[in-house]
Design a protein around this motif. Structure first.
Motif, PDB file in Angstrom:
ATOM      1  N   TYR A   1      28.004 -18.381  44.802  1.00 59.66           N
ATOM      2  CA  TYR A   1      28.226 -19.783  45.179  1.00 59.66           C
ATOM      3  C   TYR A   1      27.533 -20.929  45.111  1.00 59.66           C
ATOM      4  CZ  TYR A   1      33.323 -17.959  45.871  1.00 59.66           C
ATOM      5  OH  TYR A   1      34.995 -17.897  45.569  1.00 59.66           O
ATOM      6  N   VAL A   2      27.874 -21.503  43.718  1.00 63.52           N
ATOM      7  CA  VAL A   2      26.542 -22.643  43.513  1.00 63.52           C
ATOM      8  C   VAL A   2      27.831 -23.852  44.497  1.00 63.52           C
ATOM      9  CG1 VAL A   2      25.704 -24.064  42.003  1.00 63.52           C
ATOM     10  CG2 VAL A   2      26.514 -21.651  41.358  1.00 63.52           C
ATOM     11  N   ASP A   3      28.889 -23.954  44.402  1.00 59.13           N
ATOM     12  CA  ASP A   3      29.297 -24.726  45.148  1.00 59.13           C
ATOM     13  C   ASP A   3      31.030 -24.176  45.457  1.00 59.13           C
ATOM     14  OD1 ASP A   3      31.189 -25.370  42.705  1.00 59.13           O
ATOM     15  OD2 ASP A   3      29.516 -27.329  42.388  1.00 59.13           O
ATOM     16  N   SER A   4      31.925 -24.931  46.227  1.00 58.48           N
ATOM     17  CA  SER A   4      33.177 -23.957  46.688  1.00 58.48           C
ATOM     18  C   SER A   4      34.079 -24.210  45.087  1.00 58.48           C
ATOM     19  CB  SER A   4      33.661 -25.146  47.299  1.00 58.48           C
ATOM     20  OG  SER A   4      34.265 -26.116  46.719  1.00 58.48           O
ATOM     21  N   ARG A   5      33.305 -24.577  43.911  1.00 58.39           N
ATOM     22  CA  ARG A   5      34.373 -24.548  43.208  1.00 58.39           C
ATOM     23  C   ARG A   5      33.624 -23.306  41.858  1.00 58.39           C
ATOM     24  NH1 ARG A   5      33.798 -29.236  43.803  1.00 58.39           N
ATOM     25  NH2 ARG A   5      32.469 -29.809  42.188  1.00 58.39           N
ATOM     26  N   GLU A   6      32.334 -23.163  41.865  1.00 57.36           N
ATOM     27  CA  GLU A   6      30.921 -22.346  40.658  1.00 57.36           C
ATOM     28  C   GLU A   6      30.721 -21.465  41.613  1.00 57.36           C
ATOM     29  OE1 GLU A   6      27.394 -23.394  37.544  1.00 57.36           O
ATOM     30  OE2 GLU A   6      29.209 -25.292  38.580  1.00 57.36           O
ATOM     31  N   VAL A   7      30.199 -19.803  40.494  1.00 61.41           N
ATOM     32  CA  VAL A   7      29.724 -19.070  41.137  1.00 61.41           C
ATOM     33  C   VAL A   7      28.679 -18.067  40.055  1.00 61.41           C
ATOM     34  CG1 VAL A   7      31.785 -17.922  42.376  1.00 61.41           C
ATOM     35  CG2 VAL A   7      31.410 -17.680  39.686  1.00 61.41           C
ATOM     36  N   ARG A   8      27.893 -18.181  40.467  1.00 62.31           N
ATOM     37  CA  ARG A   8      26.973 -17.538  39.632  1.00 62.31           C
ATOM     38  C   ARG A   8      26.774 -16.371  39.009  1.00 62.31           C
ATOM     39  NH1 ARG A   8      22.273 -19.272  41.709  1.00 62.31           N
ATOM     40  NH2 ARG A   8      22.252 -21.344  41.179  1.00 62.31           N
ATOM     41  N   VAL A   9      26.833 -16.221  37.923  1.00 67.16           N
ATOM     42  CA  VAL A   9      27.109 -14.342  37.873  1.00 67.16           C
ATOM     43  C   VAL A   9      26.217 -13.683  37.577  1.00 67.16           C
ATOM     44  CG1 VAL A   9      28.307 -12.416  36.682  1.00 67.16           C
ATOM     45  CG2 VAL A   9      29.821 -14.363  37.658  1.00 67.16           C
ATOM     46  N   GLU A  10      25.816 -12.835  37.834  1.00 68.37           N
ATOM     47  CA  GLU A  10      24.472 -11.740  37.589  1.00 68.37           C
ATOM     48  C   GLU A  10      24.481 -10.548  37.826  1.00 68.37           C
ATOM     49  OE1 GLU A  10      19.830 -10.429  39.883  1.00 68.37           O
ATOM     50  OE2 GLU A  10      20.444 -12.553  40.178  1.00 68.37           O
ATOM     51  N   LEU A  11      24.174  -9.613  36.071  1.00 69.56           N
ATOM     52  CA  LEU A  11      24.389  -8.023  36.639  1.00 69.56           C
ATOM     53  C   LEU A  11      22.654  -7.659  36.953  1.00 69.56           C
ATOM     54  CD1 LEU A  11      25.693  -5.966  35.168  1.00 69.56           C
ATOM     55  CD2 LEU A  11      23.839  -6.482  33.312  1.00 69.56           C
ATOM     56  N   VAL A  12      22.883  -6.490  37.851  1.00 68.40           N
ATOM     57  CA  VAL A  12      22.346  -6.026  38.745  1.00 68.40           C
ATOM     58  C   VAL A  12      22.065  -4.736  37.687  1.00 68.40           C
ATOM     59  CG1 VAL A  12      21.931  -5.227  40.825  1.00 68.40           C
ATOM     60  CG2 VAL A  12      23.187  -7.146  41.280  1.00 68.40           C
ATOM     61  N   ASP A  13      22.985  -3.619  37.985  1.00 65.97           N
ATOM     62  CA  ASP A  13      22.613  -2.653  37.264  1.00 65.97           C
ATOM     63  C   ASP A  13      24.422  -2.232  36.713  1.00 65.97           C
ATOM     64  OD1 ASP A  13      21.075   0.043  36.950  1.00 65.97           O
ATOM     65  OD2 ASP A  13      22.357   0.522  38.556  1.00 65.97           O
ATOM     66  N   VAL A  14      23.607  -1.519  34.933  1.00 67.14           N
ATOM     67  CA  VAL A  14      24.634  -0.649  33.973  1.00 67.14           C
ATOM     68  C   VAL A  14      24.815   0.556  35.050  1.00 67.14           C
ATOM     69  CG1 VAL A  14      26.352   0.021  32.431  1.00 67.14           C
ATOM     70  CG2 VAL A  14      25.529  -2.926  33.020  1.00 67.14           C
ATOM     71  N   GLU A  15      25.360   1.550  35.337  1.00 68.52           N
ATOM     72  CA  GLU A  15      24.843   3.047  35.618  1.00 68.52           C
ATOM     73  C   GLU A  15      26.377   3.643  34.736  1.00 68.52           C
ATOM     74  OE1 GLU A  15      25.281   4.299  39.749  1.00 68.52           O
ATOM     75  OE2 GLU A  15      23.500   3.793  40.021  1.00 68.52           O
ATOM     76  N   ARG A  16      26.642   4.835  34.423  1.00 65.04           N
ATOM     77  CA  ARG A  16      26.722   6.010  33.880  1.00 65.04           C
ATOM     78  C   ARG A  16      26.427   6.924  34.435  1.00 65.04           C
ATOM     79  NH1 ARG A  16      27.360   7.349  27.348  1.00 65.04           N
ATOM     80  NH2 ARG A  16      29.462   8.439  27.719  1.00 65.04           N
ATOM     81  N   ASP A  17      28.289   7.491  35.317  1.00 68.06           N
ATOM     82  CA  ASP A  17      27.685   9.053  36.177  1.00 68.06           C
ATOM     83  C   ASP A  17      26.108   9.361  36.861  1.00 68.06           C
ATOM     84  OD1 ASP A  17      29.137  11.130  35.974  1.00 68.06           O
ATOM     85  OD2 ASP A  17      28.514  12.116  34.215  1.00 68.06           O
ATOM     86  N   GLY A  18      26.278   7.807  37.216  1.00 68.70           N
ATOM     87  CA  GLY A  18      25.599   8.104  38.880  1.00 68.70           C
ATOM     88  C   GLY A  18      23.723   7.783  37.824  1.00 68.70           C
TER      89      GLY A  18
END
Length: 115
Positions: free
Chosen positions: A64-81
């Motif tokens: 949460y940047v403030d009560s209305r806005e979020v910052r979304v960050e991809l951490v990881d993508v996995e396929r079958d672990g």
């Protein structure tokens, strides 16, 4: 985040609200797990399991940047672990879709997070 526009809800309650709401904003056949981010009380960790035989799992950090806005960050993508190259067109498209769904969920939860 300035204190006047900070979240007025505890991280655990916020995670629970997201867990209830996010499944309504993502594809019906996908599933999501929302947990508090242990390193940042203003953030959540979201894992979205894509439906179908691709067996993709997307991990996002939502802060949460403030009560209305979020910052979304991809951490990881996995396929079958196993981690996969997230630069492929299909994965980039899924990342964009899920990021949009996460922002939609944040908007839906605005009544819970606003000051």
């Amino acid at each position: 985040m300035n204190k006047q526009d900070g979240l007025r809800i505890g991280q655990q309650q916020l995670a629970e609200a997201w867990q209830r709401t996010l499944p309504d904003t993502i594809n019906e056949t996908d599933s999501a797990i929302v947990k508090p981010d242990e390193a940042n009380e203003q953030a959540l960790r979201i894992t979205i399991e894509a439906a179908g035989h691709q067996m993709y799992s997307f991990d996002f950090r939502v802060e949460y940047v403030d009560s209305r806005e979020v910052r979304v960050e991809l951490v990881d993508v996995e396929r079958d672990g196993r981690s996969v190259d997230e630069r492929t067109e299909i994965i980039q498209q899924l990342i964009q879709d899920y990021t949009r769904h996460i922002h939609e969920c944040a908007q839906t939860l605005h009544a819970v997070t606003k000051t």
